[in-house]
Write a protein that holds these residues in place. Structure first.
Motif, PDB file in Angstrom:
ATOM      1  N   MET A   1       0.841  -1.187   0.000  1.00  0.00           N
ATOM      2  CA  MET A   1       0.000   0.000   0.000  1.00  0.00           C
ATOM      3  C   MET A   1       0.883   1.246   0.000  1.00  0.00           C
ATOM      4  N   ARG A   2       0.626   2.140  -0.960  1.00  0.00           N
ATOM      5  CA  ARG A   2       1.446   3.347  -1.057  1.00  0.00           C
ATOM      6  C   ARG A   2       0.550   4.580  -0.988  1.00  0.00           C
ATOM      7  N   PHE A   3       1.113   5.659  -0.476  1.00  0.00           N
ATOM      8  CA  PHE A   3       0.308   6.857  -0.249  1.00  0.00           C
ATOM      9  C   PHE A   3       0.882   8.080  -0.949  1.00  0.00           C
ATOM     10  N   LEU A   4       0.031   9.075  -1.010  1.00  0.00           N
ATOM     11  CA  LEU A   4       0.390  10.378  -1.547  1.00  0.00           C
ATOM     12  C   LEU A   4      -0.375  11.371  -0.685  1.00  0.00           C
ATOM     13  N   CYS A   5       0.341  12.312  -0.062  1.00  0.00           N
ATOM     14  CA  CYS A   5      -0.332  13.262   0.832  1.00  0.00           C
ATOM     15  C   CYS A   5      -0.481  14.613   0.147  1.00  0.00           C
ATOM     16  N   ASP A   6      -1.609  15.266   0.358  1.00  0.00           N
ATOM     17  CA  ASP A   6      -1.773  16.598  -0.230  1.00  0.00           C
ATOM     18  C   ASP A   6      -0.933  17.621   0.533  1.00  0.00           C
ATOM     19  N   CYS A   7      -0.915  18.857   0.036  1.00  0.00           N
ATOM     20  CA  CYS A   7       0.006  19.873   0.544  1.00  0.00           C
ATOM     21  C   CYS A   7      -0.171  20.189   2.032  1.00  0.00           C
ATOM     22  N   MET A   8      -1.351  19.895   2.588  1.00  0.00           N
ATOM     23  CA  MET A   8      -1.607  20.228   3.989  1.00  0.00           C
ATOM     24  C   MET A   8      -1.201  19.111   4.950  1.00  0.00           C
ATOM     25  N   LEU A   9      -0.738  17.996   4.415  1.00  0.00           N
ATOM     26  CA  LEU A   9      -0.524  16.825   5.258  1.00  0.00           C
ATOM     27  C   LEU A   9       0.950  16.376   5.318  1.00  0.00           C
ATOM     28  N   GLY A  10       1.843  17.347   5.350  1.00  0.00           N
ATOM     29  CA  GLY A  10       3.280  17.040   5.374  1.00  0.00           C
ATOM     30  C   GLY A  10       3.703  16.265   6.610  1.00  0.00           C
ATOM     31  N   THR A  11       3.154  16.611   7.763  1.00  0.00           N
ATOM     32  CA  THR A  11       3.547  15.922   8.992  1.00  0.00           C
ATOM     33  C   THR A  11       3.011  14.490   9.005  1.00  0.00           C
ATOM     34  N   LEU A  12       1.800  14.323   8.506  1.00  0.00           N
ATOM     35  CA  LEU A  12       1.240  12.977   8.393  1.00  0.00           C
ATOM     36  C   LEU A  12       2.119  12.125   7.471  1.00  0.00           C
ATOM     37  N   ALA A  13       2.572  12.709   6.365  1.00  0.00           N
ATOM     38  CA  ALA A  13       3.446  11.975   5.432  1.00  0.00           C
ATOM     39  C   ALA A  13       4.703  11.491   6.147  1.00  0.00           C
ATOM     40  N   LYS A  14       5.275  12.355   6.972  1.00  0.00           N
ATOM     41  CA  LYS A  14       6.482  12.006   7.721  1.00  0.00           C
ATOM     42  C   LYS A  14       6.219  10.789   8.612  1.00  0.00           C
ATOM     43  N   THR A  23       5.451   6.887   0.982  1.00  0.00           N
ATOM     44  CA  THR A  23       4.535   8.035   0.978  1.00  0.00           C
ATOM     45  C   THR A  23       5.169   9.241   0.311  1.00  0.00           C
ATOM     46  N   LEU A  24       4.532   9.746  -0.716  1.00  0.00           N
ATOM     47  CA  LEU A  24       5.031  10.952  -1.374  1.00  0.00           C
ATOM     48  C   LEU A  24       4.310  12.172  -0.836  1.00  0.00           C
ATOM     49  N   TYR A  25       5.035  13.287  -0.829  1.00  0.00           N
ATOM     50  CA  TYR A  25       4.457  14.542  -0.368  1.00  0.00           C
ATOM     51  C   TYR A  25       5.105  15.697  -1.130  1.00  0.00           C
ATOM     52  N   PHE A  26       4.295  16.612  -1.580  1.00  0.00           N
ATOM     53  CA  PHE A  26       4.806  17.811  -2.246  1.00  0.00           C
ATOM     54  C   PHE A  26       4.252  19.026  -1.540  1.00  0.00           C
ATOM     55  N   LYS A  27       5.136  19.968  -1.242  1.00  0.00           N
ATOM     56  CA  LYS A  27       4.715  21.177  -0.549  1.00  0.00           C
ATOM     57  C   LYS A  27       3.766  21.987  -1.433  1.00  0.00           C
ATOM     58  N   ALA A  29       1.622  21.563  -5.049  1.00  0.00           N
ATOM     59  CA  ALA A  29       1.234  20.715  -6.177  1.00  0.00           C
ATOM     60  C   ALA A  29      -0.195  21.023  -6.575  1.00  0.00           C
ATOM     61  N   GLU A  30      -0.432  21.018  -7.863  1.00  0.00           N
ATOM     62  CA  GLU A  30      -1.788  21.245  -8.371  1.00  0.00           C
ATOM     63  C   GLU A  30      -2.631  19.992  -8.134  1.00  0.00           C
ATOM     64  N   ASP A  31      -3.935  20.189  -7.973  1.00  0.00           N
ATOM     65  CA  ASP A  31      -4.848  19.060  -7.787  1.00  0.00           C
ATOM     66  C   ASP A  31      -4.717  18.032  -8.914  1.00  0.00           C
ATOM     67  N   ASP A  32      -4.642  18.516 -10.134  1.00  0.00           N
ATOM     68  CA  ASP A  32      -4.580  17.594 -11.278  1.00  0.00           C
ATOM     69  C   ASP A  32      -3.319  16.734 -11.247  1.00  0.00           C
ATOM     70  N   PHE A  33      -2.234  17.348 -10.804  1.00  0.00           N
ATOM     71  CA  PHE A  33      -0.979  16.607 -10.691  1.00  0.00           C
ATOM     72  C   PHE A  33      -1.137  15.480  -9.654  1.00  0.00           C
ATOM     73  N   ASP A  49      -8.902  18.144   1.444  1.00  0.00           N
ATOM     74  CA  ASP A  49      -9.656  18.966   0.510  1.00  0.00           C
ATOM     75  C   ASP A  49     -10.808  18.140  -0.092  1.00  0.00           C
ATOM     76  N   ARG A  50     -12.022  18.479   0.312  1.00  0.00           N
ATOM     77  CA  ARG A  50     -13.175  17.678  -0.109  1.00  0.00           C
ATOM     78  C   ARG A  50     -13.328  17.640  -1.633  1.00  0.00           C
ATOM     79  N   GLU A  51     -13.031  18.753  -2.264  1.00  0.00           N
ATOM     80  CA  GLU A  51     -13.168  18.825  -3.718  1.00  0.00           C
ATOM     81  C   GLU A  51     -12.217  17.844  -4.405  1.00  0.00           C
ATOM     82  N   LEU A  52     -10.978  17.836  -3.928  1.00  0.00           N
ATOM     83  CA  LEU A  52      -9.975  16.929  -4.481  1.00  0.00           C
ATOM     84  C   LEU A  52     -10.360  15.476  -4.198  1.00  0.00           C
TER      85      LEU A  52
END
Ligand SMILES: [Zn+2]
Length: 150
Positions: A1-14, A23-27, A29-33, A49-52
């Protein structure tokens, strides 16, 4: 199982990396990316982000505001276990290295008081047992006390 965290979840990614999950994390990043990366690499996108969340099939909407609650949510939702840690900075794999090999890298006190060292295969950061790891383990133990899946 692999994860990707949105820009607000940097500490969770850690913390997910410390638990051993890729787990990947980008400070920034666009939603589409994020959406296309999650599809391409089959990573579960964790987002606040509910929309994402609604745009992305393979995603989970994180509710908690603080990191302990976030980690408990994700641990329970995906039944995560503690595995060999990855580098909390870059997500690289940690390799056990000899004490001698880090002599010139770590502070003398750390070298004197520790026997087990790991090195990140990607960024070279050196990790050791000791108070830092103890604090991490305490936190993780508390998280797993609240875990309610098998
Ligand atoms: Zn690293």
């Amino acid at each position: 199982m692999r994860f990707l965290c949105d820009c607000m979840l940097g500490t969770l990614a850690k913390w997910l990396r410390i638990l051993g999950y890729d787990t990947l994390y980008f400070k920034f990043a666009e939603d589409d990316f994020l959406k296309s990366l999650s599809e391409k690499e089959e990573r579960i996108l964790l987002t606040k982000d509910r929309e994402l969340f609604e745009k992305c099939l393979n995603s989970y909407l994180v509710n908690s505001k603080e990191v302990k609650g976030q980690l408990i949510e994700v641990v329970n939702r995906f039944c995560l276990k503690k595995q060999e840690s990855r580098c909390s900075v870059c997500n690289g794999e940690l390799i056990k290295v000899s004490k001698e090999s880090v002599k010139d890298t770590v502070p003398p006190y750390v070298f004197k008081t520790n026997e087990i060292f790991f090195k990140c295969a990607s960024c070279g950061k050196v990790y050791w047992q000791g108070t830092h790891i103890d604090r991490i383990n305490n936190f993780i133990e508390k998280v797993f006390l609240d875990r309610d899946c098998e």
